[in-house]
Design a protein around this motif. Structure first.
Motif, PDB file in Angstrom:
ATOM      1  N   MET A  97       0.823  -1.205   0.000  1.00 53.91           N
ATOM      2  CA  MET A  97       0.000   0.000   0.000  1.00 53.91           C
ATOM      3  C   MET A  97       0.858   1.256   0.000  1.00 53.91           C
ATOM      4  SD  MET A  97      -2.961  -1.192   2.719  1.00 53.91           S
ATOM      5  CE  MET A  97      -3.748   0.412   2.687  1.00 53.91           C
ATOM      6  N   THR A  98       1.953   1.222   0.779  1.00 57.89           N
ATOM      7  CA  THR A  98       2.852   2.374   0.813  1.00 57.89           C
ATOM      8  C   THR A  98       3.512   2.590  -0.542  1.00 57.89           C
ATOM      9  OG1 THR A  98       3.314   1.970   3.156  1.00 57.89           O
ATOM     10  CG2 THR A  98       4.858   3.380   1.950  1.00 57.89           C
ATOM     11  N   THR A  99       3.949   1.484  -1.175  1.00 57.89           N
ATOM     12  CA  THR A  99       4.573   1.583  -2.492  1.00 57.89           C
ATOM     13  C   THR A  99       3.600   2.124  -3.522  1.00 57.89           C
ATOM     14  OG1 THR A  99       6.006  -0.293  -1.966  1.00 57.89           O
ATOM     15  CG2 THR A  99       5.795   0.303  -4.275  1.00 57.89           C
ATOM     16  N   ALA A 100       2.351   1.640  -3.488  1.00 49.17           N
ATOM     17  CA  ALA A 100       1.334   2.121  -4.424  1.00 49.17           C
ATOM     18  C   ALA A 100       1.055   3.607  -4.214  1.00 49.17           C
ATOM     19  CB  ALA A 100       0.051   1.310  -4.265  1.00 49.17           C
ATOM     20  N   ALA A 101       1.000   4.027  -2.935  1.00 49.05           N
ATOM     21  CA  ALA A 101       0.763   5.445  -2.637  1.00 49.05           C
ATOM     22  C   ALA A 101       1.913   6.310  -3.135  1.00 49.05           C
ATOM     23  CB  ALA A 101       0.563   5.633  -1.140  1.00 49.05           C
ATOM     24  N   LEU A 102       3.133   5.807  -2.964  1.00 53.17           N
ATOM     25  CA  LEU A 102       4.299   6.550  -3.450  1.00 53.17           C
ATOM     26  C   LEU A 102       4.288   6.671  -4.960  1.00 53.17           C
ATOM     27  CD1 LEU A 102       7.151   5.184  -1.146  1.00 53.17           C
ATOM     28  CD2 LEU A 102       6.179   7.480  -1.139  1.00 53.17           C
ATOM     29  N   ARG A 103       3.921   5.586  -5.645  1.00 50.93           N
ATOM     30  CA  ARG A 103       3.855   5.633  -7.105  1.00 50.93           C
ATOM     31  C   ARG A 103       2.789   6.605  -7.571  1.00 50.93           C
ATOM     32  NH1 ARG A 103       4.181  -0.902  -8.292  1.00 50.93           N
ATOM     33  NH2 ARG A 103       6.450  -1.131  -7.933  1.00 50.93           N
ATOM     34  N   GLU A 104       1.645   6.591  -6.900  1.00 45.20           N
ATOM     35  CA  GLU A 104       0.571   7.519  -7.265  1.00 45.20           C
ATOM     36  C   GLU A 104       0.992   8.959  -7.011  1.00 45.20           C
ATOM     37  OE1 GLU A 104      -4.132   8.420  -6.176  1.00 45.20           O
ATOM     38  OE2 GLU A 104      -3.063   6.730  -5.255  1.00 45.20           O
ATOM     39  N   GLU A 106       4.080  10.087  -6.947  1.00 45.92           N
ATOM     40  CA  GLU A 106       5.108  10.447  -7.927  1.00 45.92           C
ATOM     41  C   GLU A 106       4.483  10.745  -9.278  1.00 45.92           C
ATOM     42  OE1 GLU A 106       9.191   8.602  -9.937  1.00 45.92           O
ATOM     43  OE2 GLU A 106       8.064   7.444  -8.468  1.00 45.92           O
ATOM     44  N   ALA A 107       3.488   9.927  -9.700  1.00 47.43           N
ATOM     45  CA  ALA A 107       2.816  10.173 -10.971  1.00 47.43           C
ATOM     46  C   ALA A 107       2.095  11.517 -10.945  1.00 47.43           C
ATOM     47  CB  ALA A 107       1.832   9.039 -11.261  1.00 47.43           C
ATOM     48  N   HIS A 108       1.461  11.831  -9.804  1.00 50.45           N
ATOM     49  CA  HIS A 108       0.772  13.114  -9.666  1.00 50.45           C
ATOM     50  C   HIS A 108       1.764  14.266  -9.733  1.00 50.45           C
ATOM     51  CE1 HIS A 108      -2.256  15.977  -8.425  1.00 50.45           C
ATOM     52  NE2 HIS A 108      -1.494  16.356  -7.413  1.00 50.45           N
ATOM     53  N   PHE A 109       2.916  14.101  -9.047  1.00 54.32           N
ATOM     54  CA  PHE A 109       3.940  15.146  -9.056  1.00 54.32           C
ATOM     55  C   PHE A 109       4.492  15.360 -10.461  1.00 54.32           C
ATOM     56  CE2 PHE A 109       8.537  16.037  -8.940  1.00 54.32           C
ATOM     57  CZ  PHE A 109       8.514  17.300  -8.384  1.00 54.32           C
ATOM     58  N   ARG A 110       4.787  14.253 -11.156  1.00 52.61           N
ATOM     59  CA  ARG A 110       5.329  14.371 -12.506  1.00 52.61           C
ATOM     60  C   ARG A 110       4.301  15.015 -13.436  1.00 52.61           C
ATOM     61  NH1 ARG A 110      10.041  11.880 -13.797  1.00 52.61           N
ATOM     62  NH2 ARG A 110      10.978  10.546 -12.198  1.00 52.61           N
ATOM     63  N   GLY A 111       3.025  14.678 -13.250  1.00 56.73           N
ATOM     64  CA  GLY A 111       1.996  15.289 -14.076  1.00 56.73           C
ATOM     65  C   GLY A 111       1.927  16.792 -13.871  1.00 56.73           C
ATOM     66  N   MET A 112       2.047  17.226 -12.619  1.00 53.57           N
ATOM     67  CA  MET A 112       2.044  18.660 -12.334  1.00 53.57           C
ATOM     68  C   MET A 112       3.288  19.329 -12.913  1.00 53.57           C
ATOM     69  SD  MET A 112       0.699  18.754  -8.384  1.00 53.57           S
ATOM     70  CE  MET A 112       1.077  20.498  -8.301  1.00 53.57           C
ATOM     71  N   VAL A 113       4.443  18.680 -12.752  1.00 51.33           N
ATOM     72  CA  VAL A 113       5.704  19.257 -13.231  1.00 51.33           C
ATOM     73  C   VAL A 113       5.692  19.428 -14.739  1.00 51.33           C
ATOM     74  CG1 VAL A 113       8.152  18.743 -13.561  1.00 51.33           C
ATOM     75  CG2 VAL A 113       7.134  18.522 -11.296  1.00 51.33           C
TER      76      VAL A 113
END
Length: 325
Positions: A97-104, A106-113
């Motif tokens: 769950m922690t890994t999935a949250a981190l991936r989500e 990171e994907a959200h951060f990259r999308g914003m960037v």
């Protein structure tokens, strides 16, 4: 009777532990395979020991007190084994769950960037400004893929900075040494041969002990802003100069020099059009060769070039003697 009951409880706990281990950890990743194998080996070993105890109880090879003590101890160990399997499963699920949250995240951060109007970067504090990370906007800014600059794989970030503007970057070292944010403006070469004005804002990233790890910041393209500021400056300077102009010729020359300065061209001229005949005469010029001035210094009103000018179309972008014949 008590021994048989304990033996049954032990057997059930071990079978449940083995079943849960096989069910919960099915399809597990390779990095957790070793943990699963250890759990299975322990459970199988416990089952083997339970079987031996059952045989002992049947044959009465041990005195009853010793057998009872061993069964009670083994009951506790089996309970701990079952508890360990459950805890391992909960830890594994929590990790997933922690890994999935981190991936989500990171994907959200990259999308914003990727949607920011500029380049988010992280680089080393060296002369090459070796990039450790750069958003995709770097390609639009430089004309080269961002991957080319990561760890200076194909080219360095510093190699695109105009040499005349390199002294502007000295403020970065001063601000970083003082643990303060920095802001610097400079020009960058584009793959197309042009250059862009950029504004870089950033700061150093330090450890708790004060050791510098890297620089991180944001680079934005301010070319249009610089052009607008330059135009305002040229307009102010021109208005001031025109107020002191003493004649038409000087006024035309001042306008021509301002146009050349703002456009970045290295040559230019101004034609005056006769309102009666539509003839065009070159009144002032700068940077043009003499042969060009002789051939293009005058256009009759009915000439092709004069008609093109009156229609608002450019006569040429590059000139040579063959274009003026």
């Amino acid at each position: 009777m008590l021994e048989s009951g304990l033996l049954f409880v032990i057997l059930m706990m071990q079978l449940v532990a083995l079943g849960l281990a096989l069910y919960w950890f099915r399809g597990t990743t390779w990095r957790l395979l070793s943990l699963v194998m250890v759990i299975i080996i322990i459970v199988v070993g416990s089952l083997r020991r339970t079987t031996l105890l059952a045989i002992v109880l049947q044959d009465r090879a041990y005195p009853p007190p010793s057998t009872l003590q061993e069964l009670m101890a083994f009951t506790i160990l089996s309970a701990l084994l079952l508890f360990g399997v459950v805890i391992a499963h909960l830890m594994y699920r929590s990790l997933e769950m922690t890994t999935a949250a981190l991936r989500e995240s990171e994907a959200h951060f990259r999308g914003m960037v990727e949607h920011l109007p500029g380049v988010v970067y992280r680089c080393q504090n060296d002369e090459s400004r070796t990039l450790l990370y750069a958003s995709g906007a770097l390609e639009a800014l430089t004309g080269y893929p961002a991957d080319d600059f990561i760890n200076s794989r194909r080219r360095t970030f510093a190699s695109l900075i105009c040499p005349e503007d390199l002294p502007n970057l000295e403020v970065i070292q001063e601000r970083v040494a003082a643990h303060e944010a920095y802001e610097v403006k400079y020009r960058m070469h584009h793959a197309s041969g042009t250059h862009a004005w950029v504004l870089e804002r950033g700061r150093g990233v330090f450890t708790e002990s004060g050791k510098l790890l890297c620089l991180t910041g944001f680079i934005s393209d301010i070319t249009e802003r610089v052009k607008a500021e330059h135009l305002l400056q040229v307009q102010r300077d021109l208005a001031l100069a025109l107020s002191r102009s003493t004649g038409l010729q000087q006024t035309l020359e001042l306008c021509m020099q301002s146009a050349i300065e703002f456009s970045g061209m290295d040559a230019g001229g101004i034609y005056l059009v006769d309102p009666e005949t539509s003839d065009m005469r070159l009144m002032c010029h700068s940077g043009l060769p003499e042969w060009f001035v002789k051939k293009a210094g005058f256009y009759p009103g009915e000439s092709i070039n004069a008609r093109l000018v009156r229609s608002g179309k450019s006569i040429y972008q590059r000139y040579g003697e063959n274009l003026l014949k």
